[in-house]
Design a protein around this motif. Structure first.
Motif, mmCIF file in Angstrom:
data_model
loop_
_atom_site.group_PDB
_atom_site.id
_atom_site.type_symbol
_atom_site.label_atom_id
_atom_site.label_comp_id
_atom_site.label_asym_id
_atom_site.label_seq_id
_atom_site.Cartn_x
_atom_site.Cartn_y
_atom_site.Cartn_z
ATOM 1 N N PRO A 126 84.689 -10.916 53.680
ATOM 2 C CA PRO A 126 83.904 -10.292 54.753
ATOM 3 C C PRO A 126 84.669 -10.069 56.052
ATOM 4 C CG PRO A 126 83.445 -12.634 54.688
ATOM 5 C CD PRO A 126 84.432 -12.360 53.570
ATOM 6 N N SER A 127 85.864 -10.655 56.169
ATOM 7 C CA SER A 127 86.531 -10.663 57.465
ATOM 8 C C SER A 127 87.060 -9.287 57.847
ATOM 9 C CB SER A 127 87.691 -11.660 57.465
ATOM 10 O OG SER A 127 88.794 -11.139 56.755
ATOM 11 N N ILE A 128 87.408 -9.152 59.097
ATOM 12 C CA ILE A 128 87.942 -7.906 59.629
ATOM 13 C C ILE A 128 89.230 -7.503 58.917
ATOM 14 C CG2 ILE A 128 89.236 -9.087 61.465
ATOM 15 C CD1 ILE A 128 88.673 -6.696 63.263
ATOM 16 N N TRP A 129 89.990 -8.477 58.412
ATOM 17 C CA TRP A 129 91.274 -8.203 57.779
ATOM 18 C C TRP A 129 91.098 -7.490 56.435
ATOM 19 C CZ3 TRP A 129 94.639 -8.559 61.356
ATOM 20 C CH2 TRP A 129 94.494 -9.512 62.367
ATOM 21 N N PHE A 130 89.934 -7.578 55.849
ATOM 22 C CA PHE A 130 89.625 -6.810 54.645
ATOM 23 C C PHE A 130 88.763 -5.596 54.984
ATOM 24 C CE2 PHE A 130 90.503 -11.049 52.972
ATOM 25 C CZ PHE A 130 91.326 -10.766 51.889
ATOM 26 N N SER A 131 87.760 -5.827 55.775
ATOM 27 C CA SER A 131 86.801 -4.769 56.082
ATOM 28 C C SER A 131 87.449 -3.543 56.716
ATOM 29 C CB SER A 131 85.705 -5.312 57.010
ATOM 30 O OG SER A 131 84.813 -4.300 57.396
ATOM 31 N N GLU A 132 88.271 -3.761 57.740
ATOM 32 C CA GLU A 132 88.844 -2.625 58.460
ATOM 33 C C GLU A 132 89.830 -1.809 57.611
ATOM 34 O OE1 GLU A 132 88.387 -1.249 62.092
ATOM 35 O OE2 GLU A 132 86.716 -1.773 60.795
ATOM 36 N N PRO A 133 90.769 -2.439 56.891
ATOM 37 C CA PRO A 133 91.652 -1.627 56.045
ATOM 38 C C PRO A 133 90.896 -0.834 54.977
ATOM 39 C CG PRO A 133 92.599 -3.791 56.368
ATOM 40 C CD PRO A 133 91.206 -3.850 56.920
ATOM 41 N N PHE A 134 89.902 -1.464 54.328
ATOM 42 C CA PHE A 134 89.154 -0.746 53.299
ATOM 43 C C PHE A 134 88.354 0.408 53.896
ATOM 44 C CE2 PHE A 134 89.205 -4.873 50.713
ATOM 45 C CZ PHE A 134 90.328 -4.469 50.010
ATOM 46 N N ASN A 135 87.714 0.175 55.024
ATOM 47 C CA ASN A 135 86.961 1.254 55.665
ATOM 48 C C ASN A 135 87.889 2.347 56.174
ATOM 49 O OD1 ASN A 135 83.841 0.853 56.043
ATOM 50 N ND2 ASN A 135 84.722 -1.194 56.237
ATOM 51 N N MET A 136 89.085 1.970 56.620
ATOM 52 C CA MET A 136 90.060 2.971 57.032
ATOM 53 C C MET A 136 90.428 3.856 55.836
ATOM 54 S SD MET A 136 93.954 2.517 58.510
ATOM 55 C CE MET A 136 94.515 1.847 56.931
ATOM 56 N N GLY A 137 90.690 3.225 54.687
ATOM 57 C CA GLY A 137 91.021 3.993 53.492
ATOM 58 C C GLY A 137 89.899 4.932 53.097
ATOM 59 N N TYR A 138 88.672 4.444 53.163
ATOM 60 C CA TYR A 138 87.519 5.274 52.806
ATOM 61 C C TYR A 138 87.373 6.445 53.766
ATOM 62 C CZ TYR A 138 82.935 6.169 50.720
ATOM 63 O OH TYR A 138 81.870 6.734 50.053
ATOM 64 N N PHE A 139 87.589 6.201 55.038
ATOM 65 C CA PHE A 139 87.449 7.238 56.049
ATOM 66 C C PHE A 139 88.505 8.331 55.888
ATOM 67 C CE2 PHE A 139 88.371 9.057 60.242
ATOM 68 C CZ PHE A 139 87.111 9.525 60.588
ATOM 69 N N PHE A 140 89.687 7.958 55.358
ATOM 70 C CA PHE A 140 90.785 8.912 55.247
ATOM 71 C C PHE A 140 90.696 9.785 53.993
ATOM 72 C CE2 PHE A 140 92.723 6.909 58.802
ATOM 73 C CZ PHE A 140 93.663 7.821 59.277
ATOM 74 N N TYR A 141 89.569 9.780 53.330
ATOM 75 C CA TYR A 141 89.368 10.616 52.144
ATOM 76 C C TYR A 141 89.577 12.098 52.463
ATOM 77 C CZ TYR A 141 86.620 12.762 48.310
ATOM 78 O OH TYR A 141 86.177 13.515 47.255
ATOM 79 N N TYR A 142 88.838 12.620 53.417
ATOM 80 C CA TYR A 142 88.968 14.035 53.768
ATOM 81 C C TYR A 142 90.284 14.337 54.491
ATOM 82 C CZ TYR A 142 84.233 14.848 52.145
ATOM 83 O OH TYR A 142 83.115 14.955 51.357
ATOM 84 N N PRO A 143 90.762 13.471 55.395
ATOM 85 C CA PRO A 143 92.096 13.726 55.961
ATOM 86 C C PRO A 143 93.198 13.817 54.914
ATOM 87 C CG PRO A 143 90.923 12.177 57.350
ATOM 88 C CD PRO A 143 90.059 12.400 56.139
ATOM 89 N N MET A 144 93.110 13.025 53.846
ATOM 90 C CA MET A 144 94.099 13.118 52.770
ATOM 91 C C MET A 144 94.077 14.507 52.133
ATOM 92 S SD MET A 144 93.876 9.446 50.767
ATOM 93 C CE MET A 144 94.779 10.120 49.366
ATOM 94 N N ILE A 145 92.867 14.997 51.866
ATOM 95 C CA ILE A 145 92.734 16.332 51.283
ATOM 96 C C ILE A 145 93.318 17.373 52.223
ATOM 97 C CG2 ILE A 145 91.086 18.071 50.503
ATOM 98 C CD1 ILE A 145 89.224 15.757 49.689
#
Length: 324
Positions: A126-145
């Motif tokens: 649950p910590s920020i060290w997992f939450s933030e990287p995973f959410n960053m990856g999810y957010f970068f879905y459209y930027p990757m495209i």
């Protein structure tokens, strides 16, 4: 690197490949609206919106014919890709009419893994060290495209239309599947049945519950995180209880990585960490069951090959012929 935005190109007076597949999808879903007309929420508006998309498509063709250059070619294809933001929630307008199938997928998940991985993953990390990287990856879905398509436009213009076609066609293949297979994912289904049933391994069918209820509760993770809040904001705007199986986030990002690898190993290496985080995030934020993500990964290679074959069979000649 010189970007020849106004260099003249010519593709005749017809449609680009990506416009052709978009109009085909438009026609198929319009026919489906007519078949389901009495049961749908706002079928008249949906048909008018589709007519507007057709008008926009031919308006851009007219613009291109007046100014046939790389920039107007890019605009034509970029608009069709941007319309995916319309076509995605549109799948919900169809599958909301059919009985929800989440109970089947949650049961399969329980039997395969002895638990619900989406619940256990976020609960144990649950910590920020997992939450933030995973959410960053999810957010970068459209930027990757965006990065990969622009890279092709700038460095391999002769392949640009092909990769736009393959991407948009891949999306449409998954969207057609989502229309016919209504699965909302843990983030919608678990709140609907209650976590007490989830923890007990009981997954009841809920029929057309999502036809009347599409509220999305906040996801798990560190809720003060920057990327957590970006993902939550984007989901509040565009997310619907649809498109869970298979995960198009995993599938399309896998196709994007194939495209990146084929054009530049360095580009693929830069995108790889975002890709891995994104794939993990689909389960972590409870957008998908683990089986959704696994099937998304495997199916991506078949969908990529199918979309590529469609392009080769339907559009044999190169679209762009540089005019010297």
């Amino acid at each position: 690197m010189a970007v020849k935005l106004f260099e003249r190109v010519e593709s005749g007076k017809g449609l680009f490949a990506v416009e052709s597949i978009s109009l085909i999808y438009n026609a198929l879903t319009s026919l489906l609206i007519l078949l389901l007309f009495p049961r749908m929420d706002h079928p008249g508006v949906m048909l008018l919106e589709r007519a507007g998309i057709v008008a926009l498509t031919f308006g851009l063709i007219a613009l291109y014919q007046t100014f046939p250059c790389r920039l107007t070619a890019f605009v034509r294809m970029a608009v069709q890709m941007s319309l995916l933001a319309y076509w995605y929630p549109d799948t919900f307008e169809f599958n909301r009419l059919f009985p929800n199938l989440d109970y089947i997928f949650a049961t399969v998940e329980q039997r395969l893994f002895g638990c619900q991985p989406s619940v256990e993953f976020s609960k144990h990390c649950p910590s920020i060290w997992f939450s933030e990287p995973f959410n960053m990856g999810y957010f970068f879905y459209y930027p990757m495209i965006l990065v990969v398509t622009v890279w092709y436009f700038l460095t391999h213009f002769e392949w640009f239309e092909k990769i736009c076609f393959v991407l948009v066609t891949s999306f449409f293949i998954y969207y057609l599947f989502y229309i016919l297979v209504p699965v909302a994912g843990p983030q919608f289904y678990f709140p609907a049945i209650g976590m007490d049933k989830v923890n007990a391994g009981i997954f009841p069918p809920i029929g057309d519950y999502f036809n009347w209820n599409d509220y999305l509760v906040p996801g798990p993770g560190y809720d003060q995180g920057f990327f957590y809040q970006l993902v939550e904001a984007s989901q509040e705007v565009g997310e619907r209880p649809t498109a869970a199986f298979p995960s198009s986030h995993v599938a399309i990002s896998t196709i994007v990585m194939i495209m990146a690898w084929r054009v530049s190993r360095k580009l693929a290496a830069v995108l790889a960490p975002f890709y891995v985080l994104l794939c993990c995030a689909t389960v972590y934020i409870q957008a998908h069951y683990l089986v959704d993500s696994l099937v998304g990964l495997v199916s991506a290679f078949f969908v990529y090959q199918l979309a590529t074959l469609m392009y080769k069979r339907w559009f044999i000649s190169p679209v762009f012929r540089l005019m010297g």
